[in-house]
Enzyme design. Structure first.
Site, PDB file in Angstrom:
ATOM      1  CD  GLU A  90      -3.839  -2.362   7.166  1.00  0.00           C
ATOM      2  OE1 GLU A  90      -2.754  -2.654   6.691  1.00  0.00           O
ATOM      3  OE2 GLU A  90      -4.405  -1.276   6.945  1.00  0.00           O
ATOM      4  CG  HIS A 140      -6.050   2.099   5.011  1.00  0.00           C
ATOM      5  ND1 HIS A 140      -5.642   3.071   5.895  1.00  0.00           N
ATOM      6  CD2 HIS A 140      -5.026   1.222   4.904  1.00  0.00           C
ATOM      7  CE1 HIS A 140      -4.407   2.783   6.297  1.00  0.00           C
ATOM      8  NE2 HIS A 140      -4.016   1.677   5.714  1.00  0.00           N
ATOM      9  CG  ASN A 147      -1.730   1.220   1.394  1.00  0.00           C
ATOM     10  OD1 ASN A 147      -1.802   2.039   0.474  1.00  0.00           O
ATOM     11  ND2 ASN A 147      -2.373   1.376   2.545  1.00  0.00           N
ATOM     12  CD1 TRP A 148       3.561   0.943  -2.921  1.00  0.00           C
ATOM     13  CD2 TRP A 148       3.781   2.231  -4.731  1.00  0.00           C
ATOM     14  NE1 TRP A 148       4.354   0.270  -3.808  1.00  0.00           N
ATOM     15  CE2 TRP A 148       4.509   1.043  -4.940  1.00  0.00           C
ATOM     16  CE3 TRP A 148       3.778   3.184  -5.745  1.00  0.00           C
ATOM     17  CZ2 TRP A 148       5.225   0.795  -6.113  1.00  0.00           C
ATOM     18  CZ3 TRP A 148       4.488   2.944  -6.917  1.00  0.00           C
ATOM     19  CH2 TRP A 148       5.209   1.758  -7.092  1.00  0.00           C
ATOM     20  CE  LYS A 149      -0.308   3.371   4.666  1.00  0.00           C
ATOM     21  NZ  LYS A 149      -0.311   3.484   6.098  1.00  0.00           N
ATOM     22  CB  SER A 171       4.721  -1.680  11.956  1.00  0.00           C
ATOM     23  OG  SER A 171       4.347  -0.333  12.133  1.00  0.00           O
ATOM     24  N   GLY A 210       2.091   2.363  10.616  1.00  0.00           N
ATOM     25  CA  GLY A 210       3.068   3.429  10.445  1.00  0.00           C
ATOM     26  C   GLY A 210       3.769   3.833  11.733  1.00  0.00           C
ATOM     27  N   GLY A 239       2.603  -1.082   4.206  1.00  0.00           N
ATOM     28  CA  GLY A 239       2.737   0.323   3.835  1.00  0.00           C
ATOM     29  C   GLY A 239       4.195   0.689   3.643  1.00  0.00           C
ATOM     30  N   GLY A 240       4.785   1.274   4.689  1.00  0.00           N
ATOM     31  CA  GLY A 240       6.156   1.796   4.605  1.00  0.00           C
ATOM     32  C   GLY A 240       7.159   0.837   3.972  1.00  0.00           C
ATOM     33  CD  GLU A 256      -3.153   5.722   6.515  1.00  0.00           C
ATOM     34  OE1 GLU A 256      -3.070   5.778   5.266  1.00  0.00           O
ATOM     35  OE2 GLU A 256      -2.275   5.185   7.226  1.00  0.00           O
TER      36      GLU A 256
END
Ligand code: PGA
Length: 257
Positions: free
Chosen positions: A172, A100, A13-15, A218, A178, A239-240, A102
């Site tokens: 999640e 998600h 997930n590149w956001k 994470s 993150g 993500g990251g 966010e």
């Protein structure tokens, strides 16, 4: 072991990160590092809308699929700035992340809206990755199981078994996203098992056994092995650690177990 009945999925997930101009290099690096990953998992990159065409062209006919991170709950019409499921499908996107945290927290998406999005995505042939998870306060109060069960049931309201086959669920925990704070493999496993039970109560034991449930929050190249070894964790939403081809490739490699 039941894992043989379901697909392992490692989804990035590149956001709102990276650029279309960098996708070719990313794809070339990733494909060099994981030339045969399709034999043990499906690798997916969920990229910003504007990067989808570049990602599709960079990954070409490879085994890496491309997805979006959101879409409108509406089919078409006067919704300035929105992107529809039909448009995503028309481009060639296969997956779409829905619900998600966010989107829920920053953009006020409710369970009702998320359910509508899941329905629209399925009608247009996309495969939704539906995210659920508790906040730190909800975990401390002790309502994680109830909360994620509620989120799963709400997201799947009026989705029949045939359509549900295309749904992947991602657990999640919000406090792990993150932050570098990963759920312990035991805690992640416990909640993924709760989710599988909910799927069983909605669609029966066979469907529960065949449903891929991912962990996200994470996950990285250091902890992926242990998380992915859990019996009810069938992959990751990353993500990251998906922003660099080498760490993403290492996680894909960790799924080879
Ligand atoms: P993270 O994000 O891996 O950076 O914690 C996961 C996600 O939000 O999907």
């Amino acid at each position: 072991m039941d894992k043989q009945y379901r697909k392992t999925i490692i989804a990035g997930n590149w956001k709102m990160n990276l650029l279309a101009s960098g996708v070719k290099d990313y794809a070339d690096d990733l494909l060099t590092m994981i030339p045969n990953s399709s034999s043990w998992c499906e690798a997916v990159v969920c990229v910003p809308f504007v990067i989808i065409p570049a990602a599709l062209s960079a990954f070409g006919n490879s085994h890496v699929s491309v997805g979006a991170q959101n879409m409108s709950q509406h089919e078409s019409g006067a919704f300035t700035g929105e992107v529809s499921a039909l448009q995503l499908n028309d481009l060639g996107a296969k997956y779409v992340i829905l619900g998600h945290s966010e989107r829920r927290e920053v953009f006020g998406e409710t369970d009702d809206i998320i359910n509508k999005k899941v329905q629209t995505a399925l009608q247009q042939g996309l495969s939704p990755i539906v995210c659920v998870g508790e906040s730190l306060l909800q975990r401390e109060i002790g309502i994680t199981d109830e909360l994620v069960s509620y989120q799963v049931k709400s997201a799947l309201y009026e989705i029949d078994a045939k359509d549900f086959e295309k749904v992947t669920i991602a657990y999640e925990p919000i406090w792990a996203i993150g932050t570098g704070m990963t759920a312990t493999p035991e805690d992640a496993q416990k909640t993924c098992a709760v989710i599988r039970n909910v799927v069983g109560s909605l669609y029966g034991a066979d469907m529960a056994r065949a449903t891929s449930i991912l962990y996200g929050g994470s996950m990285n190249d250091k902890n992926a092995n242990e998380l992915l070894a859990q019996v009810d964790i069938d992959g990751g939403l990353i993500g990251g650690a998906s922003l660099k081809a080498d760490t993403f490739a290492a996680i894909i490699d960790a799924a080879k177990q």
